[in-house]
Design a protein around this motif. Structure first.
Motif, PDB file in Angstrom:
ATOM      1  N   ARG A 107      29.019  54.363  19.546  1.00 48.37           N
ATOM      2  CA  ARG A 107      30.081  54.071  20.490  1.00 48.37           C
ATOM      3  C   ARG A 107      29.925  54.742  21.854  1.00 48.37           C
ATOM      4  N   PRO A 108      29.588  55.989  21.913  1.00 47.22           N
ATOM      5  CA  PRO A 108      29.467  56.584  23.259  1.00 47.22           C
ATOM      6  C   PRO A 108      28.360  55.921  24.063  1.00 47.22           C
ATOM      7  N   VAL A 109      27.286  55.541  23.385  1.00 45.46           N
ATOM      8  CA  VAL A 109      26.186  54.871  24.079  1.00 45.46           C
ATOM      9  C   VAL A 109      26.635  53.503  24.561  1.00 45.46           C
ATOM     10  N   LEU A 110      27.385  52.804  23.724  1.00 44.43           N
ATOM     11  CA  LEU A 110      27.892  51.495  24.124  1.00 44.43           C
ATOM     12  C   LEU A 110      28.770  51.625  25.363  1.00 44.43           C
ATOM     13  N   THR A 111      29.661  52.587  25.356  1.00 43.63           N
ATOM     14  CA  THR A 111      30.516  52.829  26.511  1.00 43.63           C
ATOM     15  C   THR A 111      29.690  52.967  27.778  1.00 43.63           C
ATOM     16  N   GLU A 112      28.665  53.787  27.687  1.00 41.05           N
ATOM     17  CA  GLU A 112      27.862  54.055  28.876  1.00 41.05           C
ATOM     18  C   GLU A 112      27.084  52.808  29.310  1.00 41.05           C
ATOM     19  N   ARG A 113      26.536  52.079  28.358  1.00 41.12           N
ATOM     20  CA  ARG A 113      25.763  50.878  28.683  1.00 41.12           C
ATOM     21  C   ARG A 113      26.622  49.813  29.323  1.00 41.12           C
ATOM     22  N   LEU A 114      27.791  49.583  28.729  1.00 36.82           N
ATOM     23  CA  LEU A 114      28.678  48.572  29.291  1.00 36.82           C
ATOM     24  C   LEU A 114      29.020  48.922  30.736  1.00 36.82           C
ATOM     25  N   ARG A 115      29.323  50.182  30.952  1.00 37.79           N
ATOM     26  CA  ARG A 115      29.657  50.597  32.315  1.00 37.79           C
ATOM     27  C   ARG A 115      28.493  50.362  33.271  1.00 37.79           C
ATOM     28  N   ARG A 116      27.312  50.662  32.799  1.00 38.77           N
ATOM     29  CA  ARG A 116      26.144  50.502  33.662  1.00 38.77           C
ATOM     30  C   ARG A 116      25.896  49.030  33.967  1.00 38.77           C
ATOM     31  N   LEU A 117      26.021  48.184  32.940  1.00 33.69           N
ATOM     32  CA  LEU A 117      25.791  46.757  33.151  1.00 33.69           C
ATOM     33  C   LEU A 117      26.852  46.165  34.075  1.00 33.69           C
ATOM     34  N   VAL A 118      28.066  46.679  33.982  1.00 33.51           N
ATOM     35  CA  VAL A 118      29.101  46.249  34.919  1.00 33.51           C
ATOM     36  C   VAL A 118      28.748  46.698  36.329  1.00 33.51           C
ATOM     37  N   LYS A 119      28.348  47.949  36.434  1.00 31.39           N
ATOM     38  CA  LYS A 119      28.009  48.506  37.740  1.00 31.39           C
ATOM     39  C   LYS A 119      26.915  47.704  38.438  1.00 31.39           C
ATOM     40  N   PHE A 120      25.979  47.193  37.652  1.00 34.78           N
ATOM     41  CA  PHE A 120      24.875  46.450  38.248  1.00 34.78           C
ATOM     42  C   PHE A 120      25.105  44.941  38.220  1.00 34.78           C
ATOM     43  N   GLY A 121      26.325  44.543  37.957  1.00 35.75           N
ATOM     44  CA  GLY A 121      26.675  43.140  38.127  1.00 35.75           C
ATOM     45  C   GLY A 121      26.192  42.206  37.038  1.00 35.75           C
ATOM     46  N   ILE A 122      25.852  42.734  35.891  1.00 38.73           N
ATOM     47  CA  ILE A 122      25.378  41.884  34.802  1.00 38.73           C
ATOM     48  C   ILE A 122      26.534  41.477  33.890  1.00 38.73           C
ATOM     49  N   LEU A 123      27.478  42.372  33.718  1.00 40.79           N
ATOM     50  CA  LEU A 123      28.701  42.056  32.991  1.00 40.79           C
ATOM     51  C   LEU A 123      29.890  42.279  33.912  1.00 40.79           C
ATOM     52  N   GLU A 124      31.024  41.656  33.570  1.00 41.93           N
ATOM     53  CA  GLU A 124      32.253  42.033  34.241  1.00 41.93           C
ATOM     54  C   GLU A 124      33.317  42.359  33.203  1.00 41.93           C
ATOM     55  N   ARG A 125      34.165  43.318  33.577  1.00 39.66           N
ATOM     56  CA  ARG A 125      35.210  43.779  32.671  1.00 39.66           C
ATOM     57  C   ARG A 125      36.481  43.025  33.024  1.00 39.66           C
ATOM     58  N   VAL A 126      36.967  42.232  32.073  1.00 42.71           N
ATOM     59  CA  VAL A 126      38.069  41.311  32.344  1.00 42.71           C
ATOM     60  C   VAL A 126      39.236  41.632  31.415  1.00 42.71           C
ATOM     61  N   LYS A 127      40.445  41.747  32.007  1.00 45.31           N
ATOM     62  CA  LYS A 127      41.621  41.951  31.180  1.00 45.31           C
ATOM     63  C   LYS A 127      41.957  40.643  30.493  1.00 45.31           C
ATOM     64  N   TYR A 128      42.150  40.675  29.192  1.00 43.87           N
ATOM     65  CA  TYR A 128      42.427  39.418  28.492  1.00 43.87           C
ATOM     66  C   TYR A 128      43.769  39.446  27.812  1.00 43.87           C
ATOM     67  N   GLN A 129      44.519  40.532  27.981  1.00 43.21           N
ATOM     68  CA  GLN A 129      45.806  40.655  27.288  1.00 43.21           C
ATOM     69  C   GLN A 129      46.557  41.806  27.930  1.00 43.21           C
ATOM     70  N   ASP A 130      47.887  41.682  27.977  1.00 42.97           N
ATOM     71  CA  ASP A 130      48.658  42.640  28.749  1.00 42.97           C
ATOM     72  C   ASP A 130      49.359  43.694  27.901  1.00 42.97           C
ATOM     73  N   LYS A 131      50.088  43.208  26.911  1.00 52.41           N
ATOM     74  CA  LYS A 131      51.023  44.126  26.272  1.00 52.41           C
ATOM     75  C   LYS A 131      50.362  45.410  25.784  1.00 52.41           C
ATOM     76  N   PRO A 132      49.475  45.383  24.808  1.00 53.56           N
ATOM     77  CA  PRO A 132      48.553  46.499  24.844  1.00 53.56           C
ATOM     78  C   PRO A 132      47.413  46.032  25.729  1.00 53.56           C
ATOM     79  N   VAL A 133      47.291  46.619  26.879  1.00 48.58           N
ATOM     80  CA  VAL A 133      46.298  46.138  27.833  1.00 48.58           C
ATOM     81  C   VAL A 133      44.888  46.292  27.260  1.00 48.58           C
TER      82      VAL A 133
END
Lengths: 147, 147
Positions: free
Chosen positions: B48-74
DNA sequence: GAGACTGAGTTCGAAATCCGAACTCAGTAG
DNA sequence: CTACTGAGTTCGGATTTCGAACTCAGTCTC
């Protein structure tokens, strides 16, 4: 769901071999004609112990071969095998992606069709249809490309 | 010859982003429709910690985007961007290589031309010549493929 | 034949990364 | 009130990576 004892899919295995910061660059250096330890070292700026380990691993997995090229002080160099050369489509795809999307250093086009000099376009080829097509038309187990 | 301050060629930059055991597999998972943290985690068996870091990096470099898909528990999920999708040729090339050369698990053909079902062949396409060709005919600065 | 050089590595200790397991925290469901 | 879900964070220990310096066989230069 993915114990370390299990083999995993073929690509997972592959990425365990070439999925690091250096292996692909070593293959690229090999394609550029680099073959000797110190040359790899100077060209990539890789730490020597890491280079030692990577070269061994690439040899072990059949991507490079260690060839004696001189006897008196016995010396070895590393050459791409057929399997190593076969990585070039992946490498080219990565180079192309880098040119288009990498944020650093807007580079000029560096890949061209040698006979005519036109910028390179990557595609797939279907022998039976005799057509080229893009990744959207690829369907595969464990890889469904849509959008 | 390759100080860390210097940018290096585009592909070196790229491999600093996706050149690890997990990033390419994350892109592949994305192509298979996986979008949520726990699903990536279960699918790949990544810590999990590695996944967290990878996702962030891929977002930072424009390969993934982090999208809100639900509000109540965001809640957020990760989607491939256009740049992320554009990695598919590289991924396909690696899958193909894996199928042909990987020593583990002789797998069946998993990539086919969707319309006709024929096994996939990878090639390059020159717009001006209107021909396909193999990697031997590719010439590039820093990448001279011969043999 | 003494000293410098070459190529292909090894050895070293410090720093960064990776790992699994357990924990957090907000909100929902029973 | 308790259990559960999703998306992480925290922890300490194991592994990997790093640069710099060293080795070792043979060769070249004076």
């Amino acid at each position: 769901m993915n114990q370390q004892g299990q083999p995993g899919s073929a690509i997972e295995e592959t990425l365990r071999v070439v999925g690091d910061r250096w292996s692909i660059l070593l293959v690229r250096a090999g394609l550029r004609g680099i073959r000797r330890f110190d040359d790899f070292c100077d060209d990539l700026g890789i730490a020597r112990p890491v280079l030692t380990e990577r070269l061994r691993r690439l040899v072990k997995f059949g991507i490079l071969e260690r060839v004696k090229y001189q006897d008196k002080p016995v010396r070895y160099e590393y050459r791409l095998t057929e399997a190593g050369l076969a990585l070039s489509p992946a490498l080219v795809a990565l180079v192309r992606w880098s040119e288009e999307y990498s944020q650093e250093v807007s580079s000029e086009t560096t890949l061209v069709h040698a006979p005519c000099g036109t910028e390179l376009e990557q595609a797939f080829w279907c022998r039976s249809c005799q057509t080229t097509f893009g990744p959207n038309a690829v369907k595969g187990v464990g890889l469904n490309i849509e959008a």
